[in-house]
Enzyme design. Structure first.
Site, PDB file in Angstrom:
ATOM      1  N   LYS A 194       4.915   0.550   8.044  1.00 59.03           N
ATOM      2  CA  LYS A 194       4.634   1.800   7.348  1.00 59.03           C
ATOM      3  C   LYS A 194       5.878   2.687   7.449  1.00 59.03           C
ATOM      4  O   LYS A 194       6.222   3.172   8.526  1.00 59.03           O
ATOM      5  CB  LYS A 194       3.441   2.505   7.968  1.00 59.03           C
ATOM      6  CG  LYS A 194       3.088   3.830   7.311  1.00 59.03           C
ATOM      7  CD  LYS A 194       1.873   4.448   8.006  1.00 59.03           C
ATOM      8  CE  LYS A 194       1.518   5.796   7.420  1.00 59.03           C
ATOM      9  NZ  LYS A 194       0.351   6.404   8.099  1.00 59.03           N
ATOM     10  N   SER A 215      -0.615   8.779   1.903  1.00 58.20           N
ATOM     11  CA  SER A 215      -0.254  10.183   1.720  1.00 58.20           C
ATOM     12  C   SER A 215       1.171  10.472   2.165  1.00 58.20           C
ATOM     13  O   SER A 215       1.869  11.284   1.566  1.00 58.20           O
ATOM     14  CB  SER A 215      -1.224  11.069   2.510  1.00 58.20           C
ATOM     15  OG  SER A 215      -2.551  10.836   2.117  1.00 58.20           O
ATOM     16  N   PHE A 216       1.619   9.787   3.238  1.00 58.60           N
ATOM     17  CA  PHE A 216       2.910  10.145   3.824  1.00 58.60           C
ATOM     18  C   PHE A 216       3.909   8.989   3.846  1.00 58.60           C
ATOM     19  O   PHE A 216       4.931   9.079   4.506  1.00 58.60           O
ATOM     20  CB  PHE A 216       2.710  10.659   5.252  1.00 58.60           C
ATOM     21  CG  PHE A 216       1.832  11.867   5.318  1.00 58.60           C
ATOM     22  CD1 PHE A 216       2.215  13.053   4.718  1.00 58.60           C
ATOM     23  CD2 PHE A 216       0.613  11.817   5.970  1.00 58.60           C
ATOM     24  CE1 PHE A 216       1.403  14.178   4.776  1.00 58.60           C
ATOM     25  CE2 PHE A 216      -0.207  12.924   6.027  1.00 58.60           C
ATOM     26  CZ  PHE A 216       0.185  14.117   5.426  1.00 58.60           C
ATOM     27  N   GLY A 217       3.606   7.908   3.171  1.00 57.30           N
ATOM     28  CA  GLY A 217       4.555   6.810   3.189  1.00 57.30           C
ATOM     29  C   GLY A 217       4.021   5.566   2.512  1.00 57.30           C
ATOM     30  O   GLY A 217       2.919   5.559   1.965  1.00 57.30           O
ATOM     31  N   ASP A 247      -9.641  11.060   8.535  1.00 51.45           N
ATOM     32  CA  ASP A 247      -9.363  10.511   7.199  1.00 51.45           C
ATOM     33  C   ASP A 247      -9.964   9.121   7.050  1.00 51.45           C
ATOM     34  O   ASP A 247      -9.297   8.184   6.604  1.00 51.45           O
ATOM     35  CB  ASP A 247      -7.855  10.465   6.947  1.00 51.45           C
ATOM     36  CG  ASP A 247      -7.528  10.324   5.457  1.00 51.45           C
ATOM     37  OD1 ASP A 247      -8.414  10.611   4.625  1.00 51.45           O
ATOM     38  OD2 ASP A 247      -6.401   9.925   5.133  1.00 51.45           O
ATOM     39  N   VAL A 255       3.589   1.141   2.731  1.00 58.68           N
ATOM     40  CA  VAL A 255       3.404   0.048   3.676  1.00 58.68           C
ATOM     41  C   VAL A 255       3.907  -1.239   3.043  1.00 58.68           C
ATOM     42  O   VAL A 255       3.561  -1.570   1.899  1.00 58.68           O
ATOM     43  CB  VAL A 255       1.923  -0.101   4.076  1.00 58.68           C
ATOM     44  CG1 VAL A 255       1.765  -1.224   5.102  1.00 58.68           C
ATOM     45  CG2 VAL A 255       1.379   1.216   4.632  1.00 58.68           C
ATOM     46  N   GLY A 274       0.813  -1.210   0.000  1.00 57.09           N
ATOM     47  CA  GLY A 274       0.000   0.000   0.000  1.00 57.09           C
ATOM     48  C   GLY A 274       0.843   1.255   0.000  1.00 57.09           C
ATOM     49  O   GLY A 274       1.970   1.264   0.506  1.00 57.09           O
TER      50      GLY A 274
END
Length: 810
Positions: free
Chosen positions: A523, A504-506, A632, A508, A501
């Site tokens: 993550k 938005s910020f990294g 979110d 997985v 996956g």
């Protein structure tokens, strides 16, 4: 004569057609039987006639999307015995002409929009047995005249706007078995006359304004199985011997009143499959005659009561449980209980069933459990128990089922007693177990000397690694620490083949820890992205204080440097084998997943997952010390475990809210839009602070997406058409048409939807409509009008019960 069976969708009558049925039936009745063959109205859908007189005896048009007023011509069907008009959109008043139906036995007008007062003329229907008026907008009082209906067995006035007192004449209904009057505005006292209803089984008066005390005569009604008077202003003490005077009582709910005194003695306390939260009270031990305590599938949690703090741990199974000498069944499975097994449980030596599965229990199995020699079923699965499996379990000669799966047990698996029966013993998911019967396929146990040498070698290796790189920081001292090198090795160098996956910020990655074989999700934060570091801190902060079975579990956080000397930050989660909800709602073009299984969610699975997410939000919003706003919520942030249980994750945008008596504000401001386009509450675009209502909006969109199968960002939603508006315009007539077609392909090889029993098919459609109404109520534009998440969970829970109830109909 029986009418032909048709598909519900084909039978969406207009109000004009319904009126025509009544008029023609009336015309046919007053005309001579000469016209019967030409009219043939007895073959019309929903109409049943008796053979002798060719008169209408049943009019069944429930769940047909009908609207308008109920025609006064209904009173001309003088032979009518059953009138089923529930689950429609009828409005205005109940026609007084219903009082002319002297043969009427069943009157179902529930789930409409009927207004006005309950007609006193209904009291003329002397043969009435079932009276259902629940979920309307009826006002005024309960007519005293209804006390003349001596054949009435079931009355339901729930969820209306009734006021005034309960008339004492209700005590004259000698055949009455159930009274449902919850969610109204009733006031005054519970009349003494209700104590005359010797056949009464269910008394539900919850959520009103009733005061006074419970009449003592009520406690003499030995037939009572359920009393629910929560959320009133009733006071007084309950009799301590209530368990003996009411031997059949299974449900007693008195919350949010003004009762005093001690917990009464009950022989059975069953409150499973509810939404009960908080700790199990320490007063439990006062129920010394309790035989069955079933509290499974709730939200029980909490810290240890002050009187028991000498246990030095979190816990909700109080030591006073040792007083329950007569207890034979204890079921607290599927909760959020976090403690060791109290040693005092060994005093309940009459236990035959002990179910603790699917909680957060930890610690070893205490030696005191060896006293439970009568045990037949012991289920400790899906917890955090550790240590060796005690040998005394081999000697339990009555043990028929032992489930120790998915814990952290280690050492040699016993082989005698129940451990010799592979169909009765379950130990999967305990990676450090060895030995046992060959059928368990566990590794062979190594000698103690070999094991010791291995431990020494492993310790040296760990020390060597940590001399060369910083130690990771953990969210909790009890959680293991993982270094950058360990995570690098577990993910095969963060290879693309392990990428599961991108957020938005990294990114997985799936990882496999070589030391213990555990599968994890890692993550890795992309620290070059603006806001990534803030996201990391927010998620760490959130997971310090929250723990819930429907939240994704964080194992540890790693803050270190990589081998290039660059800053490295990662969060390590438990791995969710079934991926995200996004993958199931919108699977890739390939027909099957990697395991060859088609990714299709059934109706019940979708209901369960929607309940799981609602539970998680309810916990964050209402049960944490400081409310937490997720910000979110979307399908990619809902993860599914092996049992398809939903877990809400990705708390990178989370806000912890400070509350005052007057308002709720975000503790820190954020720049720009909060969340993801399509799911973000509209008020956020105008700079409004984050709020519970914002999360509820996202949940509403998620719910509509789950059942329509349509993403809110689909190309079809443009030019002021949104997913919310699309569903709103389709109801109530086209609920099936907008539903994900996958749901109607379930079981095609067995039976088509047209062949399903009509009652089941219509109830399924009714459940879908209710789900859509919940989604719409959550995603309305005005925040103050949105449904609270606790009510969402309650309503979805009711839908789930309906689905279970109809599963036996075919």
């Amino acid at each position: 004569m029986r009418h032909s069976r048709l598909n519900c969708a084909q039978l969406r009558c207009s109000w004009l057609l319904f009126t025509a049925i009544l008029v023609l039936c009336f015309s046919a009745v007053i005309s001579a039987t000469n016209d019967i063959d030409s009219t043939d109205f007895c073959r019309w859908y929903g109409v049943t006639c008796n053979r002798q007189h060719h008169r209408v005896t049943v009019l069944d048009l429930h769940s047909q999307g009908l609207s308008g007023s109920i025609s006064p011509h209904i009173g001309n069907l003088s032979f009518l015995r059953k009138l089923w008009l529930q689950n429609n959109s009828f409005s205005l008043e109940i026609p007084t002409q219903i009082g002319q139906l002297h043969h009427l036995q069943m009157l179902y007008l529930s789930n409409n929009s009927l207004t006005g007062e309950i007609s006193k003329n209904i009291s003329a229907c002397l043969n009435l047995v079932f009276l259902h008026l629940e979920y309307n907008q009826l006002v005024g009082g309960i007519p005293a005249e209804l006390g003349s209906l001596s054949n009435l067995q079931f009355v339901n006035f729930a969820a209306n706007q009734l006021t005034g007192s309960i008339p004492s004449s209700i005590g004259n209904l000698s055949s009455l078995e159930a009274i449902y009057c919850y969610q109204n505005g009733l006031s005054g006292i519970i009349p003494q006359s209700l104590g005359h209803l010797n056949k009464l089984k269910v008394l539900t008066l919850a959520s009103n304004g009733l005061s006074g005390t419970i009449p003592p005569t009520i406690f003499n009604l030995s037939s009572l199985t359920e009393i629910d008077i929560r959320e009133n202003q009733i006071r007084g003490n309950l009799p301590e011997d209530i368990g003996f005077t009411l031997p059949n009582l299974q449900v007693l709910i008195i919350a949010s009143n003004q009762f005093a005194g001690s917990i009464p003695l009950l022989q059975g306390l069953r409150m499973d499959d509810n939404l009960i939260s908080g700790p199990i009270p320490s007063d439990l031990g006062k129920l010394s005659h309790l035989a069955k305590l079933i509290l499974s599938n709730n939200n029980l949690s909490g810290i240890i009561p002050p009187s028991l703090q000498n246990l030095q741990m979190f816990g909700v199974l109080p030591m006073e449980i040792r007083n329950l000498k007569h207890l034979d069944t204890l079921d607290v499975s599927r909760n959020i209980l976090d403690s060791e097994i109290p040693s005092s449980l060994g005093n309940c030596d009459g236990l035959t069933v002990l179910r603790l599965q699917d909680n957060l229990f930890h610690g070893p199995i205490p030696q005191s459990i060896s006293s439970l020699r009568s045990i037949k079923e012991l289920d400790l699965s899906v917890n955090n128990f550790y240590g060796e499996i005690p040998q005394f379990l081999e000697k339990f000669q009555f043990l028929e089922k032992l489930n120790l799966s998915y814990n952290h047990f280690e050492g040699m698996l016993p082989t005698e007693g129940v451990f010799g029966n592979v169909s009765a013993t379950f130990v999967a998911g305990n990676e450090k177990l060895c030995g046992g019967m060959p059928v368990f396929e566990l590794p062979k146990c190594v000698s103690q000397n070999s094991k010791s040498r291995g431990r020494v070698h492993k310790l040296k290796l760990t020390i060597a690694i940590r001399r060369n790189e910083p130690i990771s920081s953990s969210l909790n001292d009890s959680l293991f620490n993982l270094s950058y090198g360990t995570l690098l090795k577990a993910t095969d160098g963060f290879s693309s083949t392990n990428l599961i996956g991108v957020g938005s910020f990294g990114s997985v990655y799936k990882g496999l820890l070589q030391e213990n074989g555990n599968v994890i999700a890692v993550k890795v934060l992309n620290l070059t992205r603006h806001g990534a570091l803030k996201s990391f801190k927010a998620e760490c902060e959130a997971f310090k204080s929250i723990k819930h079975r429907n939240l994704l579990k964080v194992l540890t956080a790693c803050s270190s440097v990589d081998y290039k000397g660059d800053e490295f930050k990662a969060l390590v989660y438990e791995f969710m084998i079934n991926g995200s909800l996004e993958e199931w709602l919108h699977p890739n073009p390939a027909p099957n997943d990697a395991d060859g299984h088609s990714k299709k969610l059934s109706l019940l699975q979708r209901i369960n997952i929607s309940i799981d997410v609602a539970f998680a939000l309810d916990y964050l919003h209402n049960q944490c010390e400081s409310p937490i706003i997720h910000c979110d919520l979307k399908p990619s942030n809902v993860l599914l475990d092996a049992d398809m249980v939903g877990h809400v994750g990705d708390f990178g945008l989370t806000k912890i809210v400070l509350e005052s008596m007057s308002d709720t504000r975000a503790s820190m401001s954020s720049i720009g839009l909060k969340g993801t386009i399509g799911y973000t509450a509209p008020e956020y675009a105008n700079g409004s602070p984050v709020s519970r209502e914002g999360d509820v909006y996202s949940y509403g969109i998620l719910l509509l997406e789950m059942f329509t199968g349509l993403s809110p960002t689909s190309d079809m939603f443009r030019d002021n058409l949104s997913l919310h508006n699309y569903v709103d315009k389709a109801l109530p007539l086209q609920a099936k048409e907008i539903t994900d077609p996958v749901l109607f392909h379930e079981g095609e090889s067995r039976k088509s939807s047209q062949d399903l029993p009509r009652e089941r098919n219509c109830i399924l459609q009714e459940c879908l409509e209710t789900v859509y109404h919940i989604g719409l109520a959550c995603s309305v534009e005005e925040p103050r009008r949105r449904m609270s998440i606790d009510k969402v969970a309650t309503q979805l829970h009711s839908i789930k019960k309906k689905l279970f109830a109809v599963s036996s109909l075919g």
